[in-house]
Design an enzyme around this catalytic site. Structure first.
Site, PDB file in Angstrom:
ATOM      1  NE  ARG A 155     -44.000 -85.270 -21.274  1.00  0.00           N
ATOM      2  CZ  ARG A 155     -44.427 -84.717 -22.416  1.00  0.00           C
ATOM      3  NH1 ARG A 155     -45.455 -85.182 -23.026  1.00  0.00           N
ATOM      4  NH2 ARG A 155     -43.792 -83.683 -22.912  1.00  0.00           N
ATOM      5  CB  THR A 156     -44.487 -86.260 -14.154  1.00  0.00           C
ATOM      6  OG1 THR A 156     -43.771 -87.097 -15.053  1.00  0.00           O
ATOM      7  CG2 THR A 156     -44.743 -87.022 -12.872  1.00  0.00           C
ATOM      8  CE  LYS A 207     -36.944 -66.896   2.721  1.00  0.00           C
ATOM      9  NZ  LYS A 207     -38.310 -66.697   3.250  1.00  0.00           N
ATOM     10  NE  ARG A 256     -39.883 -85.642 -11.841  1.00  0.00           N
ATOM     11  CZ  ARG A 256     -40.062 -85.858 -13.147  1.00  0.00           C
ATOM     12  NH1 ARG A 256     -39.688 -84.951 -14.020  1.00  0.00           N
ATOM     13  NH2 ARG A 256     -40.599 -86.971 -13.560  1.00  0.00           N
ATOM     14  CG  HIS A 265     -40.799 -91.605 -13.070  1.00  0.00           C
ATOM     15  ND1 HIS A 265     -41.898 -91.143 -12.394  1.00  0.00           N
ATOM     16  CD2 HIS A 265     -40.789 -90.923 -14.246  1.00  0.00           C
ATOM     17  CE1 HIS A 265     -42.504 -90.220 -13.121  1.00  0.00           C
ATOM     18  NE2 HIS A 265     -41.864 -90.078 -14.239  1.00  0.00           N
TER      19      HIS A 265
END
Lengths: 309, 309, 309
Positions: B53-54, B82, B103, B131
């Site tokens: 949802r974010t 990598k 995030r 957040h």
């Protein structure tokens, strides 16, 4: 430029390359002039191998031209898992898009795929084969920072497996560059690549070295590549070799003040973070140049396509 | 609002918060007024952890402003595998986008990343850290349903590990809310969070409870969070605790008629489906409010960026 | 057409089908007329199962109408992993989008989901259930190549498990088509499907065969489906059966010159590549027709929604 597909930088003449670089420079100088140019155009992305910067950079380029993308997604989520051939996949997806970008682990995949489609196809890497858009953004960055005339460039690191390096070296023969290849013996340029380069231009312009030190002061550009740990059966052997080909402030004491350092990224520890803030560092700029260069390519191929029909 | 990046809700004054919520309300009332405002703007999405949802809500917000996104995709398909550092990844991707959303599972990642980029960076969750956009949409939903003045709120469930809760509680001190924290003892607010809250406002406004029953009738808002099964070594212990903190029609018999129930979602069984159709339920509206709130934030950061240059 | 959701082709009358196909034909003839029609519209993509062509084709359709998509991404990267119900997921995502497309492995999922949302929901396949947009693009391709009046069609391959086949067969009863079903005995149409088809139209128009040979000359259309290796416990058994139901140039010697061959793709080896370049082959065209047909559906559902409010 008159091409339907872009498969390898070998298909590009010096004039073709200059057309792309000139167009990229125009776009970089005034991106708003093309911001809505392809507003009804869709670019199909077929990445059969993971990629961050090549994929994002193509996506950004198309969107900065006002267009959009449709993305096949990962192989795990696609029909490829049901046994579909590449020829079938590209023929289905060309029905959705106005041009295609293909990355595939198998050498020759882009050439094969291009034979089945009518829309322009751009090779974004085919295994050990070609990666022409990387070469073009390398050339663009070199031209912006050091110029392509009378260029003396050092190319260092894993020269054996790096398709980026082979493709760039080949393209530079168009500009009569002096090319110095610096690597441990076990990662030297393949003999056939050296042979090809000598065929393309005077032999004295291609030299191989096992140390950067002697040649560094004469370089305009130093192009560093990643030495992959997994190439070495023995960890000690890797550590020894990798350490010798790392760049830090001390290494650069003998460099020319105008030296430009490039790297196709991602890097691991080939270039120390302390270099990032110096005037030498142009590798982030190089990554960013992927956008105007790919915008220029898309513009030339999509526009060419239009006037063709 | 004068910020370059949005890392934590702690950086926002009461006036900043009100600026965002006011702008969100304006946008929600007339989204068509901004539908083409950022038509040449790209938002870079860097999600190093899964999120539905974010991520979708940021993507929707940018597209509802007329812009578009470029998405790094999953870590599995990126250069991170990598060995690329976060600092390198964000410096490459800032060349593609006009703002970044990050995030990352590690606390502090957003702060660190923001030091390497010139475009605005929005923290969409950094592990146990912050957040802030979740907090802003929570505040927006509270204001729309109950008002932020003279607010009495109950915050219930896993208060120990929930960054959402800590961040919301902190932000509410700006509005002198009466905050009641309801949880089993083992999932109480960490002592340092309680200490910080007491520092921010009068102690009598922060109270802790181990049962909802006594405090329910006085609440304007009940904010429910998920109790995560994996926090409990013993399944029986989990069942006992979880059962006591579930909301159904019977639980709500003693609630005020105007009670608003919120939940950051996803829920498992903290709120019975029979509540969904009642006047109490505002958790889907809360999720939807992520769009105007993030549109407002993007508008304020991108616009600020422009007038800055 | 007056529907809020598209769950199954069974909900569509002959008039409804013709409305969609007519609109698709109009759009295919002049896509530029609708290229900016839904410029502020977002389509939510919820694919709980992998899909390439259905997903890309919906995405292309929405973008060719000037709109954009927001994609939930794979189940692995979503809240579904945290135990969220489908009802909650669709209620959250409807807050981001103007219409939803759902693919789900469970039969009945689309019907259930549609009961929780107010925006139009299109079923893109629900397990062994329905896949109405595939049926509509099949019908569109048949109409373009052979017409839907007085049609004689052969449907061959795995008729037992193929939802595509059941759905198409049912839809064709609206047009009084002569339907011939060709399969090995172990992959025959389920008896209840045959029963239903007989209920819908005169029994003489439905015939079953275990060989293509006798019926091939009379066919206007041959619809081939993949025989899935995993249906057979014994590899030898698979090889024997699969080999008998493969199409190559020799097979087609007895076919009518105007025969049209369709396949929902991906194919494995049911149709030899030598057929691809013949006049018979319409399966890539069929895949491409997914775009105008889905554009027409979106246009009818979104437009209907608008005039409704």
């Amino acid at each position: 430029m008159r091409h339907d597909h872009l498969i390898t930088s070998k298909q590009l003449s010096r004039a073709d390359i200059e057309t792309v670089l000139d167009r990229a420079a125009e776009i970089a100088a005034d991106p708003s002039a093309v911001a809505d140019r392809y507003s009804n155009t869709l670019l199909g992305l077929l990445f059969f191998e993971p990629s961050t910067r090549t994929k994002m950079s193509f996506e950004t380029a198309m969107k900065r031209l006002g267009g959009d993308v449709v993305d096949m997604g990962s192989v795990e989520s696609s029909s490829v898992k049901k046994g579909e051939t590449l020829a079938d996949t590209v023929r289905v997806i060309e029905g959705y898009a106005d041009a295609l970008v293909l990355r595939h682990p198998k050498q020759g995949a882009a050439t094969m795929a291009s034979e089945f489609v009518d829309v322009p196809l751009l090779n974004a890497g085919d295994g050990a084969g070609h990666h022409p858009t990387q070469t073009l953004l390398d050339l663009y960055t070199i031209r912006e920072n050091a110029g392509l005339d009378d260029l003396t460039i050092g190319i260092m690191g894993d020269l054996k497996y790096g398709r980026t390096v082979h493709s760039l070296a080949h393209a530079l023969t168009n500009f009569d560059a002096h090319q110095h290849f610096i690597s441990p013996e076990s990662l030297q340029l393949p003999r056939e690549v050296v042979y090809d380069l000598h065929q393309e231009q005077e032999g004295t312009q291609i030299r191989e070295h096992d140390s950067l030190e002697e040649i560094l002061p004469s370089l305009d550009v130093l192009y560093v590549t990643r030495i992959q740990r997994e190439r070495f059966p023995d960890e000690n052997e890797y550590q020894k070799v990798a350490g010798e080909y790392q760049i830090d402030a001390e290494t650069l004491e003998k460099a020319d003040d105008d030296l430009t350092i490039l790297h196709p990224l991602p890097r691991v520890d080939e270039i120390a973070p302390e270099i990032d803030e110096t005037e030498y560092a142009a590798y982030f700029e190089q990554a960013h140049n992927g956008v105007p260069v790919r915008m220029a390519l898309l513009d030339l191929l999509l526009d060419g396509g239009e006037s063709d029909e």
